[in-house]
Design a protein around this motif. Structure first.
Motif, mmCIF file in Angstrom:
data_model
loop_
_atom_site.group_PDB
_atom_site.id
_atom_site.type_symbol
_atom_site.label_atom_id
_atom_site.label_comp_id
_atom_site.label_asym_id
_atom_site.label_seq_id
_atom_site.Cartn_x
_atom_site.Cartn_y
_atom_site.Cartn_z
ATOM 1 N N MET A 1 0.991 -1.315 0.058
ATOM 2 C CA MET A 1 -0.074 0.050 -0.027
ATOM 3 C C MET A 1 0.848 1.173 0.063
ATOM 4 S SD MET A 1 -3.053 -1.152 2.703
ATOM 5 C CE MET A 1 -1.642 -2.398 3.573
ATOM 6 N N ASP A 2 0.515 2.143 -0.794
ATOM 7 C CA ASP A 2 1.281 3.338 -1.048
ATOM 8 C C ASP A 2 0.708 4.167 0.066
ATOM 9 O OD1 ASP A 2 2.649 2.432 -3.197
ATOM 10 O OD2 ASP A 2 1.171 3.165 -4.640
ATOM 11 N N GLY A 3 1.984 5.139 0.615
ATOM 12 C CA GLY A 3 1.850 6.035 1.557
ATOM 13 C C GLY A 3 1.065 7.242 1.143
ATOM 14 N N THR A 4 0.566 8.364 1.657
ATOM 15 C CA THR A 4 0.203 9.506 1.295
ATOM 16 C C THR A 4 0.878 10.658 1.910
ATOM 17 O OG1 THR A 4 -1.766 9.382 3.035
ATOM 18 C CG2 THR A 4 -2.234 8.558 0.636
ATOM 19 N N ASP A 5 0.218 11.558 2.378
ATOM 20 C CA ASP A 5 1.020 12.715 3.200
ATOM 21 C C ASP A 5 1.664 12.205 4.161
ATOM 22 O OD1 ASP A 5 1.522 14.829 4.492
ATOM 23 O OD2 ASP A 5 -0.110 15.891 4.456
ATOM 24 N N PRO A 6 2.996 12.043 4.302
ATOM 25 C CA PRO A 6 3.639 11.560 5.502
ATOM 26 C C PRO A 6 3.708 12.285 6.691
ATOM 27 C CG PRO A 6 5.055 13.212 4.138
ATOM 28 C CD PRO A 6 3.658 12.958 3.383
ATOM 29 N N SER A 7 2.691 13.627 6.791
ATOM 30 C CA SER A 7 2.424 14.113 8.166
ATOM 31 C C SER A 7 1.054 13.460 8.716
ATOM 32 C CB SER A 7 2.354 15.680 7.849
ATOM 33 O OG SER A 7 1.219 16.007 7.029
ATOM 34 N N ARG A 8 0.505 12.762 7.626
ATOM 35 C CA ARG A 8 -0.919 12.380 8.233
ATOM 36 C C ARG A 8 -0.813 11.034 9.183
ATOM 37 N NH1 ARG A 8 -4.418 10.979 3.604
ATOM 38 N NH2 ARG A 8 -6.219 10.849 5.024
ATOM 39 N N ARG A 9 -1.275 10.971 10.004
ATOM 40 C CA ARG A 9 -1.450 9.685 11.027
ATOM 41 C C ARG A 9 -2.088 8.548 10.184
ATOM 42 N NH1 ARG A 9 -3.741 9.680 16.764
ATOM 43 N NH2 ARG A 9 -5.519 10.382 15.822
ATOM 44 N N THR A 10 -1.428 7.397 10.335
ATOM 45 C CA THR A 10 -2.259 6.140 9.823
ATOM 46 C C THR A 10 -2.801 5.171 10.824
ATOM 47 O OG1 THR A 10 -0.715 6.256 8.024
ATOM 48 C CG2 THR A 10 -1.693 4.130 8.358
ATOM 49 N N VAL A 11 -4.317 5.033 10.401
ATOM 50 C CA VAL A 11 -4.770 4.229 11.265
ATOM 51 C C VAL A 11 -5.353 2.936 10.871
ATOM 52 C CG1 VAL A 11 -6.824 4.409 12.911
ATOM 53 C CG2 VAL A 11 -5.648 6.512 12.556
ATOM 54 N N VAL A 12 -5.328 1.856 11.438
ATOM 55 C CA VAL A 12 -5.946 0.774 11.135
ATOM 56 C C VAL A 12 -7.061 0.331 11.828
ATOM 57 C CG1 VAL A 12 -5.285 -1.944 10.702
ATOM 58 C CG2 VAL A 12 -3.741 -0.282 9.690
ATOM 59 N N VAL A 13 -8.192 -0.093 11.413
ATOM 60 C CA VAL A 13 -9.027 -0.455 12.183
ATOM 61 C C VAL A 13 -9.626 -1.965 11.652
ATOM 62 C CG1 VAL A 13 -11.612 -0.009 13.029
ATOM 63 C CG2 VAL A 13 -10.146 1.832 12.339
ATOM 64 N N THR A 14 -9.496 -2.861 12.758
ATOM 65 C CA THR A 14 -9.719 -4.423 12.251
ATOM 66 C C THR A 14 -11.321 -4.343 12.317
ATOM 67 O OG1 THR A 14 -9.867 -5.190 14.341
ATOM 68 C CG2 THR A 14 -7.672 -5.260 12.782
ATOM 69 N N GLY A 15 -11.836 -5.152 11.131
ATOM 70 C CA GLY A 15 -13.279 -5.028 11.239
ATOM 71 C C GLY A 15 -13.915 -3.499 11.047
#
Length: 249
Positions: A1-15
């Motif tokens: 998966m490609d990143g986007t804005d490096p300043s943005r937090r990345t959040v993973v939500v299972t389900g």
């Protein structure tokens, strides 16, 4: 998966494709985060601004591949879980074990797979627990046992992985979702069940989402190893209605 804005937090939500999970994903999207929702099946109605990644969370290899494909990770919300209704004696041990796997082993697997990224970001994990883990749960015994274990796991994880990673649990009561009718019946039944809660109603998924956002935010920077009850005041004790004392005194 490609990143986007490096300043943005990345959040993973299972389900994170329906019900409580969708409410959590949408709440993080509103903060401007890059949100990745993972589940076996895609959402019927994709949430705007939320990416979907198909994954069987019981497949350890697939889970590790999911997190290895991320450029960064700031927050993991272990929401995937649930159970059908069934008394203990109506199901064999293998069925109960699968419920425990989904609600306890899967969050552990995801947390281990995400640990490297989260430590690098000094991020946090939010476990989605249940009041079923702290009281008898007839009809959902294995689910309740798993949620009790999840709360214990989170507290230990918070100690072992500090100070790099914060770990907390949202302990949920009843939430109104698209599956509420299966548990509580029609609108009248849902209203009647909601009336047993001190606040007079079931929670909405967006409210669970806002609580998750708080626990993952800088406002909660000194909160770890904690369990936040989101249950509208809990359940009114049955003995209060059964007592014969003068209630007008």
């Amino acid at each position: 998966m490609d990143g986007t804005d490096p300043s943005r937090r990345t959040v993973v939500v299972t389900g994170g494709t329906r019900g409580v999970g969708a409410g959590i994903a949408e709440a993080f999207v509103r903060t401007g985060a890059r949100v990745v929702a993972c589940a076996r099946r895609p959402p019927e109605v994709p949430a705007p601004g939320c990416e979907f990644v198909p994954v069987d969370l019981r497949d350890t290899v697939a889970v590790h591949e999911l997190f290895a494909g991320l450029d960064r990770l700031d927050v993991l919300v272990n929401n995937a879980g649930g159970t059908p209704y069934g008394l203990l004696g109506e199901r064999d041990a293998e069925r109960h074990a699968r419920v425990i796997e989904l609600n306890l082993t899967v969050p552990l697997t995801a947390s281990l797979a995400a640990r490297h990224h989260l430590a690098a970001a000094r991020g946090s994990i939010v476990m989605i627990g249940s009041v079923s883990g702290a009281r008898p749960s007839p009809g959902t015994a294995a689910y309740g046992a798993a949620k009790a274990g999840l709360d214990s796991l989170a507290r230990t994880m918070a100690v072992e992985w500090a100070p790099e990673i914060r770990v907390n649990t949202l302990v949920l009561g009843m939430v109104r979702t698209e599956l509420s009718a299966l548990h509580y019946g029609d609108e009248e039944g849902i209203a009647a069940v909601g009336a047993t809660v001190p606040l007079g109603r079931l929670a909405e998924p967006r409210e669970i989402g806002e609580a998750a956002v708080f626990l993952a935010s800088d406002a909660a920077a000194y909160i770890t190893g904690s369990s936040l009850l989101v249950h509208g005041g809990g359940e009114r004790p049955a003995f209060l209605d059964a007592a014969t004392v003068n209630k007008e005194a």
